[in-house]
Design a protein around this motif. Structure first.
Motif, PDB file in Angstrom:
ATOM      1  N   GLY A  14       0.786  -1.229   0.000  1.00  0.00           N
ATOM      2  CA  GLY A  14       0.000   0.000   0.000  1.00  0.00           C
ATOM      3  C   GLY A  14       0.817   1.278   0.000  1.00  0.00           C
ATOM      4  N   GLN A  15       2.091   1.193   0.247  1.00  0.00           N
ATOM      5  CA  GLN A  15       2.927   2.391   0.264  1.00  0.00           C
ATOM      6  C   GLN A  15       3.518   2.604  -1.126  1.00  0.00           C
ATOM      7  N   GLN A  16       3.339   3.798  -1.650  1.00  0.00           N
ATOM      8  CA  GLN A  16       3.777   4.090  -3.015  1.00  0.00           C
ATOM      9  C   GLN A  16       5.152   4.741  -3.082  1.00  0.00           C
ATOM     10  N   GLN A  17       5.521   5.491  -2.074  1.00  0.00           N
ATOM     11  CA  GLN A  17       6.819   6.175  -2.104  1.00  0.00           C
ATOM     12  C   GLN A  17       7.585   5.915  -0.817  1.00  0.00           C
ATOM     13  N   GLU A  18       8.893   6.136  -0.884  1.00  0.00           N
ATOM     14  CA  GLU A  18       9.742   5.893   0.271  1.00  0.00           C
ATOM     15  C   GLU A  18       9.446   6.903   1.375  1.00  0.00           C
ATOM     16  N   GLN A  19       9.756   6.505   2.610  1.00  0.00           N
ATOM     17  CA  GLN A  19       9.581   7.408   3.731  1.00  0.00           C
ATOM     18  C   GLN A  19      10.718   8.430   3.755  1.00  0.00           C
ATOM     19  N   ALA A  20      10.478   9.564   4.366  1.00  0.00           N
ATOM     20  CA  ALA A  20      11.473  10.633   4.400  1.00  0.00           C
ATOM     21  C   ALA A  20      12.675  10.258   5.269  1.00  0.00           C
ATOM     22  N   TYR A  21      12.464   9.481   6.325  1.00  0.00           N
ATOM     23  CA  TYR A  21      13.533   9.040   7.223  1.00  0.00           C
ATOM     24  C   TYR A  21      13.126   7.712   7.840  1.00  0.00           C
ATOM     25  N   THR A  22      14.095   6.961   8.346  1.00  0.00           N
ATOM     26  CA  THR A  22      13.762   5.680   8.969  1.00  0.00           C
ATOM     27  C   THR A  22      12.972   5.921  10.245  1.00  0.00           C
ATOM     28  N   GLY A  23      11.908   5.168  10.397  1.00  0.00           N
ATOM     29  CA  GLY A  23      11.054   5.311  11.568  1.00  0.00           C
ATOM     30  C   GLY A  23       9.829   6.167  11.329  1.00  0.00           C
ATOM     31  N   GLU A  24       9.744   6.821  10.185  1.00  0.00           N
ATOM     32  CA  GLU A  24       8.593   7.685   9.900  1.00  0.00           C
ATOM     33  C   GLU A  24       7.294   6.870   9.898  1.00  0.00           C
ATOM     34  N   LEU A  25       7.315   5.692   9.284  1.00  0.00           N
ATOM     35  CA  LEU A  25       6.118   4.842   9.225  1.00  0.00           C
ATOM     36  C   LEU A  25       5.695   4.348  10.606  1.00  0.00           C
ATOM     37  N   LEU A  26       6.635   4.291  11.535  1.00  0.00           N
ATOM     38  CA  LEU A  26       6.340   3.840  12.890  1.00  0.00           C
ATOM     39  C   LEU A  26       5.898   4.980  13.800  1.00  0.00           C
ATOM     40  N   GLY A  27       5.938   6.204  13.296  1.00  0.00           N
ATOM     41  CA  GLY A  27       5.570   7.363  14.091  1.00  0.00           C
ATOM     42  C   GLY A  27       6.661   7.833  15.030  1.00  0.00           C
ATOM     43  N   LEU A  28       7.910   7.468  14.722  1.00  0.00           N
ATOM     44  CA  LEU A  28       9.038   7.864  15.563  1.00  0.00           C
ATOM     45  C   LEU A  28       9.665   9.140  15.020  1.00  0.00           C
ATOM     46  N   PRO A  29      10.289   9.946  15.898  1.00  0.00           N
ATOM     47  CA  PRO A  29      10.933  11.174  15.422  1.00  0.00           C
ATOM     48  C   PRO A  29      12.157  10.883  14.556  1.00  0.00           C
ATOM     49  N   GLU A  30      12.549  11.882  13.782  1.00  0.00           N
ATOM     50  CA  GLU A  30      13.710  11.719  12.902  1.00  0.00           C
ATOM     51  C   GLU A  30      15.023  11.750  13.680  1.00  0.00           C
ATOM     52  N   HIS A  31      15.120  12.628  14.673  1.00  0.00           N
ATOM     53  CA  HIS A  31      16.342  12.794  15.461  1.00  0.00           C
ATOM     54  C   HIS A  31      15.995  12.837  16.944  1.00  0.00           C
ATOM     55  N   GLY A  32      17.005  12.632  17.778  1.00  0.00           N
ATOM     56  CA  GLY A  32      16.852  12.778  19.215  1.00  0.00           C
ATOM     57  C   GLY A  32      16.260  11.557  19.894  1.00  0.00           C
ATOM     58  N   PRO A  33      15.894  11.710  21.175  1.00  0.00           N
ATOM     59  CA  PRO A  33      15.344  10.583  21.927  1.00  0.00           C
ATOM     60  C   PRO A  33      14.100  10.011  21.253  1.00  0.00           C
ATOM     61  N   GLY A  34      14.052   8.691  21.181  1.00  0.00           N
ATOM     62  CA  GLY A  34      12.915   8.029  20.559  1.00  0.00           C
ATOM     63  C   GLY A  34      13.091   7.729  19.088  1.00  0.00           C
ATOM     64  N   SER A  35      14.177   8.211  18.474  1.00  0.00           N
ATOM     65  CA  SER A  35      14.418   7.932  17.053  1.00  0.00           C
ATOM     66  C   SER A  35      15.179   6.621  16.908  1.00  0.00           C
ATOM     67  N   LEU A  36      15.015   5.979  15.761  1.00  0.00           N
ATOM     68  CA  LEU A  36      15.708   4.711  15.510  1.00  0.00           C
ATOM     69  C   LEU A  36      17.216   4.913  15.457  1.00  0.00           C
TER      70      LEU A  36
END
Length: 155
Positions: free
Chosen positions: A16-38
């Motif tokens: 169902g996803q047509q394009q790549e995510q902007a950063y790893t973890g975006e699909l999981l609802g995680l932040p891009e940087h800092g605490p809580g990011s992959l």
């Protein structure tokens, strides 16, 4: 069978996803940087090595004289690593090596602790090595996908 690699990189995306995510973890609802990011594979490997060497040091003290020549050292190391991993991830959401590296194990489906069942399943899958080395588009190993967890930055 050959369609996945002949279709190009978009064939590896989740259904169902047509394009790549902007950063790893975006699909999981995680932040891009800092605490809580992959975190990267290198930091996860560092934490695993720290855990293994700490377990080996404890096992060496239990084996006694000439621990490097003992046939029991590797078995004791694995048992200690396994038990420490399950107990500490259940209680604190991180292993000693992950704490030193600034990482923690987080559930991606709910903002609660990992729990003993997921920690046990996760650690059991890591013992077999291969599930931890096969990763998805977010860089999570199969053991993390199977248990609904991810290794994220703690600080």
């Amino acid at each position: 069978m050959t369609g996945s690699w002949l279709s190009g990189p978009s064939a590896a995306l989740p259904k169902g996803q047509q394009q790549e995510q902007a950063y790893t973890g975006e699909l999981l609802g995680l932040p891009e940087h800092g605490p809580g990011s992959l975190v990267s594979t290198a930091r996860r490997a560092l934490a695993l090595c720290l855990d293994w060497f700490l377990s080996m040091a404890i096992a060496a003290s239990l084996v006694g004289e000439n621990p490097l020549e003992s046939s029991r050292l590797s078995a004791y190391t694995l048992i200690i690593w396994f038990v420490v991993g399950v107990v500490t991830v259940t209680l604190f959401s991180f292993t000693p090596g992950q704490f030193i590296a600034g990482l923690r194990v987080a559930r991606v489906d709910a903002p609660v602790r990992v729990g003993i069942v997921r920690a046990l399943a996760r650690q059991l899958l890591i013992v077999f090595v291969v599930p931890a080395t096969v990763t998805d588009v977010d860089g999570r190993g199969l053991h993390d996908r199977a248990t609904g967890t991810a290794i994220v930055r703690a600080r």
